[in-house]
Design an enzyme around this catalytic site. Structure first.
Site, mmCIF file in Angstrom:
data_model
loop_
_atom_site.group_PDB
_atom_site.id
_atom_site.type_symbol
_atom_site.label_atom_id
_atom_site.label_comp_id
_atom_site.label_asym_id
_atom_site.label_seq_id
_atom_site.Cartn_x
_atom_site.Cartn_y
_atom_site.Cartn_z
ATOM 1 N N TYR A 1 -1.855 5.788 -6.098
ATOM 2 C CA TYR A 1 -2.950 6.698 -6.444
ATOM 3 C C TYR A 1 -2.420 7.719 -7.452
ATOM 4 C CZ TYR A 1 -5.502 4.979 -2.336
ATOM 5 O OH TYR A 1 -6.154 4.193 -1.419
ATOM 6 N N LYS B 1 -6.993 -1.026 -10.460
ATOM 7 C CA LYS B 1 -7.725 -1.559 -9.303
ATOM 8 C C LYS B 1 -8.965 -0.707 -9.049
ATOM 9 C CE LYS B 1 -7.071 -2.813 -4.430
ATOM 10 N NZ LYS B 1 -8.203 -2.069 -3.859
ATOM 11 N N SER C 1 0.820 -1.210 0.000
ATOM 12 C CA SER C 1 0.000 0.000 0.000
ATOM 13 C C SER C 1 0.852 1.257 0.000
ATOM 14 C CB SER C 1 -0.911 0.006 1.232
ATOM 15 O OG SER C 1 -1.567 1.254 1.381
ATOM 16 N N THR D 1 -4.907 2.470 -8.114
ATOM 17 C CA THR D 1 -6.231 2.514 -7.492
ATOM 18 C C THR D 1 -7.004 3.670 -8.102
ATOM 19 O OG1 THR D 1 -5.403 1.539 -5.456
ATOM 20 C CG2 THR D 1 -7.477 2.738 -5.317
ATOM 21 N N HIS E 1 -13.136 -1.566 -3.388
ATOM 22 C CA HIS E 1 -12.347 -0.976 -2.289
ATOM 23 C C HIS E 1 -12.828 -1.493 -0.932
ATOM 24 C CE1 HIS E 1 -9.429 2.538 -2.164
ATOM 25 N NE2 HIS E 1 -9.499 2.190 -0.892
#
Length: 384
Positions: free
Chosen positions: A149, A247, A124, A175, A271
């Site tokens: 991101y 994602k 992450s 993401t 999510h």
């Protein structure tokens, strides 16, 4: 047992009050008892009315498994390939942030557990340990993806990408479902803030920086809500040779766009029910995305996987691999690295057992015809 997997023998704990842990619900119960209320709410809650997060798991109950008899499964294999490496079974750990809030070893413990069980891990952006430390904990035994991101600070985003690639990550999990964060009532009620002493080295945020803002406001400051397909994929392709996965896909339209823009794969995901409440459960969205993909792009999914049979159902419906997030957090809170190993072992044993009882000797044998579903007329029919 059939298929060569070891037999699980329930035994009483050595201590009178010791909890016997046999399934995911048991691990979650112990984890919940150890976590603070604020941490528990942060990990376990979805957005607004919790519809999607609950359906992520309950949607699997619409399917029935078609067990088979007199099939020789003595040489059954659960192995498959993911991110260019053979893995023990079709499961990976999703990019879940703030793991050190569940256990001090956080992502390091998760990485070690993944290496021991032979499955891949996604890191992450909100990891509490640097990428190089997380990958180092795996000792070269598994592959990693870097979750990312779209960011206002492009220089920082580029540093993250280059560092991840230099340290050995094989893919970017972009993401794409978060131009803004979903409304998470419990975070707002608790004024959730990252605990003191925890930093986000991937984002180059110190504990002091983080403590001065809420999780929501911090995300808003760095996240770029002007992102779009053409700009982002082109920008990434110019800066990395890593695979690019999207994602957060839940529709046929976005599956097609991922194909048109030359992405390497999609991760069907809502999510964990933490973004837009009311979107489909991922197992339901998976069917639409697989149908749209028509074999032109790799399709994985995460969300709601709690049993080995859930993995089996997802593969039968067209997923090549599945990923789990919260179960890793519960494993950490339960018993650090050993807790994650236990969680993964339970999923593995259940998946292998399901394969054996359904007469599948390999992952490729798992097809829609292994499932039945109740029709509107009340008749249970095989899925083809």
């Amino acid at each position: 047992m059939s298929g060569g997997a070891p037999v699980l023998i329930p035994v009483n704990g050595e201590k009178k009050d010791e909890t016997i842990v046999l399934c995911m619900e048991d691990i979650k119960a112990v984890a919940d008892s150890k976590l603070s209320e604020v941490a528990r709410d942060f990990y376990n809650s979805g957005s607004t009315y919790q519809i999607t997060i609950n359906e992520n798991s309950s949607a699997f109950n619409k399917y029935r498994l078609r067990s088979r008899v007199l099939v020789d499964v003595s040489k059954l294999s659960t192995e498959t390939t993911c991110l260019g490496r053979s893995i023990r079974f079709p499961l990976g750990i999703s990019p879940a942030g703030l793991q050190s809030m569940a256990h001090p070893d956080g992502e390091l413990a998760t990485s070690r557990a993944c290496a021991k069980l032979g499955i891949n891990m996604a890191i992450s952006s909100f990891s509490n340990y640097p990428v190089e430390d997380v990958i180092g904990a795996g000792e070269g035994k598994i592959n990693y993806a870097m979750q990312l991101y779209t960011m206002k600070d492009r220089a920082l985003q580029e540093r993250i990408i280059r560092n991840a690639e230099a340290k050995g990550c094989k893919a970017i999990f972009l993401t794409a479902d978060s131009p803004v964060l979903g409304v998470r009532y419990n975070e707002w009620r608790n004024d959730f803030r990252t605990p003191e002493g925890l930093s986000f080295p991937v984002l180059e945020w110190t504990s002091e920086n983080i403590r001065q803002q809420t999780h929501d406001s911090g995300f808003t400051k760095f996240n770029d809500d002007s992102h779009n397909w053409t700009r982002e994929i082109k920008w990434l392709r110019e800066r990395t040779k890593m695979q690019i996965w999207i994602k957060g896909v839940v529709t046929a339209e976005d599956t097609e766009l991922a194909i048109q823009h030359g992405c390497d794969g999609i991760l069907v995901s809502n999510h964990g029910g933490r973004q837009l409440d009311g979107v489909p459960a991922t197992i339901d969205a998976l069917i639409e995305c697989v149908d749209a993909a028509k074999g032109r792009i790799s399709v994985h999914m995460d969300g709601g996987i709690r049993k080995g049979t859930d993995i089996f159902i997802a593969l039968a419906l067209g997923a090549e691999c599945v990923w789990v997030g919260r179960p890793a957090i519960w494993g950490l809170a339960y018993d650090g690295q050993k807790g994650v190993e236990k969680m993964l072992s339970m999923l593995y044993e259940d998946f292998r057992r399901c394969m054996a009882l359904c007469g599948c000797n390999s992952v490729k044998d798992i097809k829609k015809s292994c499932l039945s579903r109740m029709g509107l007329d009340g008749v249970l029919r095989r899925m083809d």
